[in-house]
Design a protein around this motif. Structure first.
Motif, PDB file in Angstrom:
ATOM      1  N   ALA A  60      41.959  33.499  20.147  1.00 10.09           N
ATOM      2  CA  ALA A  60      43.389  33.733  19.976  1.00 10.09           C
ATOM      3  C   ALA A  60      43.953  34.399  21.220  1.00 10.09           C
ATOM      4  O   ALA A  60      43.354  35.311  21.788  1.00 10.09           O
ATOM      5  N   ALA A  61      45.131  33.934  21.630  1.00  6.39           N
ATOM      6  CA  ALA A  61      45.788  34.524  22.787  1.00  6.39           C
ATOM      7  C   ALA A  61      46.368  35.869  22.377  1.00  6.39           C
ATOM      8  O   ALA A  61      46.780  36.059  21.234  1.00  6.39           O
ATOM      9  N   PRO A  62      46.392  36.806  23.302  1.00  8.43           N
ATOM     10  CA  PRO A  62      46.979  38.105  22.951  1.00  8.43           C
ATOM     11  C   PRO A  62      48.462  37.939  22.621  1.00  8.43           C
ATOM     12  O   PRO A  62      49.162  37.133  23.231  1.00  8.43           O
ATOM     13  N   LYS A  63      48.916  38.702  21.637  1.00 10.34           N
ATOM     14  CA  LYS A  63      50.296  38.597  21.204  1.00 10.34           C
ATOM     15  C   LYS A  63      51.221  39.098  22.312  1.00 10.34           C
ATOM     16  O   LYS A  63      51.051  40.197  22.822  1.00 10.34           O
ATOM     17  N   ALA A  64      52.185  38.270  22.664  1.00 10.83           N
ATOM     18  CA  ALA A  64      53.103  38.619  23.746  1.00 10.83           C
ATOM     19  C   ALA A  64      54.192  39.535  23.207  1.00 10.83           C
ATOM     20  O   ALA A  64      54.729  39.316  22.123  1.00 10.83           O
ATOM     21  N   GLU A  65      54.486  40.541  23.963  1.00  8.34           N
ATOM     22  CA  GLU A  65      55.553  41.456  23.603  1.00  8.34           C
ATOM     23  C   GLU A  65      56.889  40.826  23.996  1.00  8.34           C
ATOM     24  O   GLU A  65      57.015  40.257  25.072  1.00  8.34           O
TER      25      GLU A  65
END
Length: 183
Positions: A60-65
């Protein structure tokens, strides 16, 4: 061959050599068939393996702020408006202000007079072919100048500068002045 008719000597060697060549050819044909059937069967087998193996693991890609983006109202460019106006203006005449072209000009630019076709000998001799906006530039808040080229059937080109004012928010336009022509 019957026992009495068997070949002896060089004839027997030739018959035996032909038999050996025939046997080799037969083996090549069998091996070619085996390779063809193996290649044909490999396709469905590979498909089955791909289906059974399942998908690969995906990280999973890190959640973008969310980031704040500032937007400013972009000034609307009146190029198309000026092009439409010049096309209608050049096709209209002060002599006949009831035509559709003349009414369109009066709607697009209420303060601009219709052209006097009798005074302009160029329009009397050449038919208007196309109208294209060449350039537009903003000259202050809500004030634009658009340069429009008019090409005639005799291959001549005339350029017009059209002053245009934008309404509140840039959603409406009005041609504000007398057109200037240069060649």
């Amino acid at each position: 061959m019957p026992p009495g008719k068997q070949a002896t000597g060089p004839e027997a060697v030739a018959v035996a050599a032909a038999g050996v060549r025939l046997e080799k050819t037969h083996r090549h044909v069998r091996l070619s068939r085996l390779a063809l059937f193996t290649a044909t069967a490999a396709g469905p087998v590979a498909l089955g393996v791909a289906v059974v193996s399942g998908p690969a693991a995906v990280a999973a890609a890190p959640k973008a702020e969310p980031t704040a983006v500032r937007t400013t109202a972009a000034a609307a460019d009146p190029s198309g408006y000026a092009q439409l106006f010049i096309g209608a203006w050049l096709r209209s005449s002060a002599d006949d202000d009831a035509t559709a072209q003349a009414r369109l000009v009066q709607w697009l630019a209420p303060d601009v007079e219709l052209p006097d076709q009798a005074a302009d000998a160029h329009d009397a001799h050449a038919r208007l072919e196309s109208v294209t906006t060449v350039r537009s530039a903003q000259h202050g808040p809500g004030r634009w100048w658009a340069t429009v080229a008019a090409q005639y059937a005799d291959a001549s080109v005339r350029y017009f500068t059209v002053p245009v004012a934008t309404g509140d928010g840039g959603g409406s336009f009005t041609v504000t002045g007398v057109l200037s022509q240069f060649i």
